[in-house]
Design an enzyme around this catalytic site. Structure first.
Site, short mmCIF file in Angstrom:
data_model
loop_
_atom_site.label_atom_id
_atom_site.label_comp_id
_atom_site.label_asym_id
_atom_site.label_seq_id
_atom_site.Cartn_x
_atom_site.Cartn_y
_atom_site.Cartn_z
N ALA A 162 29.34 -8.34 -5.85
CA ALA A 162 28.96 -8.89 -4.54
C ALA A 162 29.17 -7.77 -3.52
CB ALA A 162 29.82 -10.10 -4.22
N SER A 199 34.97 -7.63 3.69
CA SER A 199 34.76 -7.86 2.26
C SER A 199 34.21 -9.27 2.05
CB SER A 199 36.08 -7.65 1.50
OG SER A 199 35.83 -7.58 0.11
N ASN A 200 34.33 -9.81 0.85
CA ASN A 200 33.82 -11.16 0.57
C ASN A 200 34.67 -11.81 -0.52
OD1 ASN A 200 32.61 -10.56 -2.13
ND2 ASN A 200 31.41 -9.13 -0.91
N ARG A 201 34.29 -13.03 -0.92
CA ARG A 201 35.14 -13.84 -1.79
C ARG A 201 34.95 -13.61 -3.28
NH1 ARG A 201 37.55 -17.95 1.01
NH2 ARG A 201 36.57 -18.56 2.98
#
Ligand code: C5P
Length: 216
Positions: free
Chosen positions: A93, A27-29
């Site tokens: 995102a 995943s991402n921030r």
């Protein structure tokens, strides 16, 4: 403020989560804050807003319909199921890649080290922006960049086929923070919004969308 009454707007927000096995994921921030604030600002102006959200720790904004998804493929399917719409705004995102196969059982570490194959996710923004039939009148993307922000965003707008792109400089503490600096880039203008609250960016974008739809 009900000038967007009768207008249907789909917004994607948050990260996507791509399963490796039942316990691990990629995943991402992304916090989802900017997308949620945009959905809220549009609903306050009377729009019928559908928020397709990856996993975040935020309540659904008042007056917004939220569809919760995990992966990029689920996000694309949810957006397509919610069409037609007047406006599509891709704030999410989206993870660029996913494991080629999500394993049904927890994988051995050693197995992952040698065989975690990644494949590219579908590009939701490009898919919607380049639809032959039923393309929303206004398609807006985001470009999070750490350098040559405006230049890279201009190129991205053309590559994705969207009408506007909102360019963010994410070199500092923008991801997860409450402030943002942005450019709105279209085929005929570039507007710079200096660092301000994400809620203010959302309000300005909602105002621009309102003006654009009234002019159509
Ligand atoms: O290519 P990049 O990830 O920088 O593009 C960012 C823009 O494209 C954002 O609007 C994002 O929501 C959208 N996007 C998408 N699907 C992807 C990748 C990005 O909708 N797979």
């Amino acid at each position: 403020m009900t000038r967007l009454a009768g207008k249907r707007i789909i917004v994607t927000a948050g990260p996507t989560l791509e399963a490796i096995d039942p316990v691990r994921f990629l995943s991402n921030r992304s916090s989802g804050k900017q997308g949620y604030l945009i959905a809220e600002a549009l609903a306050q102006r009377g729009a019928d807003v559908c928020l397709v959200s990856g996993p975040v720790c935020l309540p659904c904004p008042f007056g917004v319909t939220r569809i919760e998804v995990e992966s990029a493929r689920d996000m694309l399917a949810a957006v397509e199921a919610e069409l037609p719409a007047d406006v599509f705004i891709a704030v999410a995102a989206v993870a660029d890649w996913r494991p080629a196969q999500a394993r049904a059982r927890k994988a051995e570490k050693s197995a992952l080290e040698t065989s975690l194959h990644l494949v590219e996710n579908p590009d939701i923004l490009r898919t919607i922006a380049t639809r032959q039939a039923g393309r929303p009148d206004l398609v807006i993307g985001f470009a999070a960049e750490t350098h040559d922000v405006a230049g890279r965003a201009r190129a991205k707008r053309l590559r994705k086929g969207c009408d506007w792109i909102i360019a963010n400089d994410v070199s500092g503490d923008v991801m997860g923070g409450d402030e943002n600096a942005a450019w709105l880039i279209s085929d005929h203008e570039e507007i710079a919004w200096s660092r301000t609250q994400k809620a203010e960016i959302a309000a300005r974008l909602a105002g621009r969308i309102e003006a654009a739809l009234c002019a159509l």
